[in-house]
Design an enzyme around this catalytic site. Structure first.
Site, PDB file in Angstrom:
ATOM      1  N   HIS A  25       1.108  -1.122  -0.256  1.00  0.00           N
ATOM      2  CA  HIS A  25       0.203   0.006   0.031  1.00  0.00           C
ATOM      3  C   HIS A  25       0.682   1.159  -0.163  1.00  0.00           C
ATOM      4  CE1 HIS A  25      -4.183  -2.219   1.979  1.00  0.00           C
ATOM      5  NE2 HIS A  25      -3.676  -1.939  -0.210  1.00  0.00           N
ATOM      6  N   ASP A  78       1.297   3.862   1.638  1.00  0.00           N
ATOM      7  CA  ASP A  78       1.653   4.747   2.552  1.00  0.00           C
ATOM      8  C   ASP A  78       1.849   3.598   3.537  1.00  0.00           C
ATOM      9  OD1 ASP A  78      -0.971   2.386   3.106  1.00  0.00           O
ATOM     10  OD2 ASP A  78      -1.218   3.692   5.088  1.00  0.00           O
ATOM     11  N   HIS A  79       3.221   2.683   3.127  1.00  0.00           N
ATOM     12  CA  HIS A  79       4.402   1.844   3.909  1.00  0.00           C
ATOM     13  C   HIS A  79       4.796   1.842   2.533  1.00  0.00           C
ATOM     14  CE1 HIS A  79       1.435   0.385   6.580  1.00  0.00           C
ATOM     15  NE2 HIS A  79       0.072   0.593   6.009  1.00  0.00           N
ATOM     16  N   ASP A  81      -0.461  -3.854   8.500  1.00  0.00           N
ATOM     17  CA  ASP A  81      -1.804  -3.063   9.155  1.00  0.00           C
ATOM     18  C   ASP A  81      -2.938  -4.760   9.237  1.00  0.00           C
ATOM     19  OD1 ASP A  81      -1.198  -0.696   8.676  1.00  0.00           O
ATOM     20  OD2 ASP A  81      -2.044  -0.616   6.430  1.00  0.00           O
ATOM     21  N   HIS A 122      -0.840   2.037  12.321  1.00  0.00           N
ATOM     22  CA  HIS A 122      -1.948   3.217  12.668  1.00  0.00           C
ATOM     23  C   HIS A 122      -2.181   3.278  14.061  1.00  0.00           C
ATOM     24  CE1 HIS A 122      -2.996   3.724   8.090  1.00  0.00           C
ATOM     25  NE2 HIS A 122      -2.356   2.612   7.955  1.00  0.00           N
TER      26      HIS A 122
END
Length: 242
Positions: free
Chosen positions: A59, A61-62, A134, A172
């Protein structure tokens, strides 16, 4: 063997990037850099040369900071083999059962699919540390974007084999919303009610709530505590709809 130094870097709206330093070898790696600049700035401020990036899944955001950090530092990027097409910056691909090193500190690679099909975690057994991306959150788990409740249940069962003191580094700050949901499905859990109160206080003061521990999750996380894949799937569907 010197203890790992682990620094939390908050980025975007609720992401945490982890900067992990081995004082003995002076090697430093980054777990799941969403962006580059705050990571580079933190490493530079500490005088820690970044030698590697470890991705847990594809992803953006990683992995969004991969290319810029690599361009600035020449670091090696380690990523899940099953997601090679989606992480083009990767230099080394790893899968379940592989081992990666930070100095003398060994991390075993775990396959933990469900959030994404090729998601992995990095478990430093001797250090009592696991980076889960996640997959597991404080009182939560990742959405089942590319996998099944059966897979996530298997992940939870595997994570539940770890010692209570194992520190869990997720990506997160979802703890408050997770806790507020968890009490709706486990209303008689006194430990959960107490943890919700503590988290509300911490977040009101701007205090981060991760890392967590396997012991805390064993006591309060409805997904880790789910007795079956069907129950985990039911709870996950409720959370998605909340």
């Amino acid at each position: 063997m010197s203890a790992l130094e682990i620094v939390r870097i908050p980025v975007l709206s609720d992401n945490y990037v982890w900067l992990v330093h081995d004082p003995a070898s002076f090697e430093t790696m980054v777990v799941d850099p969403a962006v580059a600049e705050p990571v580079l700035a933190e490493a530079d401020a500490r005088g820690w040369p970044i030698t590697a990036i470890w991705n847990t899944h594809w992803h953006p955001d990683h992995t969004g900071g991969n290319a810029d950090i690599k361009a600035k530092t020449g670091c090696e990027i380690i990523a899940p083999a099953a997601e090679r097409e989606r992480i083009p910056t990767a230099d080394r691909l790893v899968a379940d059962g592989d081992r990666v090193m930070l100095g003398a500190h060994a991390a075993d690679v775990w396959a933990v699919p469900a959030h994404t099909a090729g998601h992995i975690a990095y478990h430093f057994a001797d250090d009592g540390v696991i980076f889960v991306g996640d997959t597991l959150f404080a009182m939560g788990c990742g959405r089942l974007f590319e996998g099944t409740a059966d897979q996530m249940f298997a992940n939870m069962q595997r994570l539940a084999t770890l010692d209570d003191t194992t520190r869990v580094y997720c990506a997160h700050e979802y703890t408050l919303s997770n806790a507020r949901f968890a009490v709706t499905v486990d209303p008689d859990n006194r430990a959960l009610a107490e943890r919700l109160s503590a988290v509300e206080t911490a977040r009101a003061q701007g205090i981060a709530t991760v890392p967590t521990t396997i012991g805390d999750e064993r006591a309060t996380n409805p997904f880790l505590r789910a007795p079956s894949a069907a129950e985990l799937g039911r709870i996950r569907a409720l959370k998605d709809a909340a």
